[in-house]
Design a protein around this motif. Structure first.
Motif, PDB file in Angstrom:
ATOM      1  N   VAL A  73      -1.922   2.271  -1.834  1.00 12.74           N
ATOM      2  CA  VAL A  73      -2.628   1.856  -0.613  1.00 12.74           C
ATOM      3  C   VAL A  73      -3.368   0.547  -0.845  1.00 12.74           C
ATOM      4  N   LEU A  74      -4.061   0.439  -1.962  1.00 15.00           N
ATOM      5  CA  LEU A  74      -4.816  -0.780  -2.262  1.00 15.00           C
ATOM      6  C   LEU A  74      -3.894  -1.981  -2.433  1.00 15.00           C
ATOM      7  N   LEU A  76      -0.845  -2.405  -1.004  1.00 21.72           N
ATOM      8  CA  LEU A  76      -0.005  -2.741   0.149  1.00 21.72           C
ATOM      9  C   LEU A  76      -0.740  -2.898   1.473  1.00 21.72           C
ATOM     10  N   HIS A  77      -1.993  -2.460   1.551  1.00 25.57           N
ATOM     11  CA  HIS A  77      -2.627  -2.355   2.871  1.00 25.57           C
ATOM     12  C   HIS A  77      -2.835  -3.694   3.566  1.00 25.57           C
ATOM     13  N   VAL A  78      -2.894  -4.785   2.817  1.00 26.44           N
ATOM     14  CA  VAL A  78      -3.155  -6.089   3.432  1.00 26.44           C
ATOM     15  C   VAL A  78      -1.914  -6.663   4.096  1.00 26.44           C
ATOM     16  N   SER A  80       1.236  -5.073   4.548  1.00 22.54           N
ATOM     17  CA  SER A  80       2.266  -4.153   5.035  1.00 22.54           C
ATOM     18  C   SER A  80       1.783  -3.387   6.269  1.00 22.54           C
ATOM     19  N   PRO A  82       0.879  -0.267   8.615  1.00 28.10           N
ATOM     20  CA  PRO A  82       0.207   0.986   8.257  1.00 28.10           C
ATOM     21  C   PRO A  82       1.172   2.143   7.988  1.00 28.10           C
ATOM     22  N   VAL A  85       2.682   1.774   4.583  1.00 24.29           N
ATOM     23  CA  VAL A  85       1.691   2.069   3.551  1.00 24.29           C
ATOM     24  C   VAL A  85       1.552   3.578   3.346  1.00 24.29           C
ATOM     25  N   VAL A  86       1.508   4.307   4.460  1.00 27.05           N
ATOM     26  CA  VAL A  86       1.388   5.762   4.378  1.00 27.05           C
ATOM     27  C   VAL A  86       2.602   6.370   3.693  1.00 27.05           C
ATOM     28  N   ALA A  89       2.505   5.627   0.001  1.00 25.46           N
ATOM     29  CA  ALA A  89       1.484   6.426  -0.677  1.00 25.46           C
ATOM     30  C   ALA A  89       1.961   7.863  -0.869  1.00 25.46           C
TER      31      ALA A  89
END
Length: 232
Positions: A73-74, A76-78, A80, A82, A85-86, A89
């Motif tokens: 999450v840390l 890819l969150h910027v 990618s 949402p 990202v989920v 994860a």
């Protein structure tokens, strides 16, 4: 074989005392001292990763799976979406919780090479490298991290050996000698790999001479004495 509670307390109590002394001796900050305590407790549970149904196995791989998902999450969150990202994860969580745990269960035999002195040394020196290279710690706190992890590991092995002695019947159980061992003749190749790994990692690790000097110095002893004198 000692149970989970015995292993947990057996590692937690000396780790708490040692972490307190390290902080009092100004060898580490309170934050690093707390992390060292955690490593000592982790070391006390780590040998049982070779037992697929053990409580430590479930705790360790559960924690690793959560850590892997959080890391994804840390990372890819910027950049990618949402949803992606989920999914990534969840995939990381399942890969560790199911895949890695299943691979470990297939690879390891309970009371095999994981329950050995060279494996204890290997995880300790790996912790030194992670503390030094990933977290940028100086040699002394980095080596302390490794010592705490290996120390907790050795406590676990010692407790397993003690539980193999039947004091009432004055006899040794069949499991005696399967924990505190230098290796395995049946697994001679794996034993050789363990020793080679320890030697190689120690060779490229941060120098330990500063760690030894600081731990044994009169300044450290004086700082510990002053701390306890102030508590009176």
């Amino acid at each position: 074989m000692a149970n989970f509670r015995v292993h947990f307390l057996g590692a937690a109590i000396p780790s708490a005392v040692a972490a307190g002394l390290a902080i009092a001796g100004e060898l580490v900050t309170p934050l690093v001292g707390g992390a060292c305590f955690g490593l000592g407790v982790l070391g006390g549970m780590l040998p049982d990763i070779d037992a697929d149904s053990s409580v430590p196995t479930r705790i360790i791989f559960g924690a690793l799976a959560v850590a892997a998902a959080a890391a994804v999450v840390l990372a890819l969150h910027v950049d990618s979406a949402p949803g992606l990202v989920v999914l990534a994860a969840v995939a990381a969580f399942v890969a560790v919780r199911v895949g890695l745990r299943g691979f470990t269960a297939w690879l390891c035999v309970h009371r095999g090479l994981v329950h050995s002195l060279p494996f204890a040394a290997l995880v300790g020196v790996l912790a030194v490298h992670v503390a030094s290279r990933a977290f940028g710690l100086a040699p002394t706190p980095a080596w302390l991290a490794g010592v705490f992890l290996t120390g907790g590991f050795l406590v676990h092995l010692a407790l397993d050996e003690l539980s193999s002695v039947d004091l009432v019947g004055a006899r040794m159980k069949r499991s005696f000698g399967t924990a505190l061992k230098l290796g395995s003749r049946r697994q001679w190749f794996g034993t050789a790999v363990l020793y080679a790994g320890v030697i190689a990692l120690v060779t490229i690790a941060p120098p330990a001479d500063q760690f030894v000097r600081q731990v044994t110095s009169s300044r450290t002893r004086a700082a510990i004495a002053a701390t306890f004198a102030g508590l009176r």
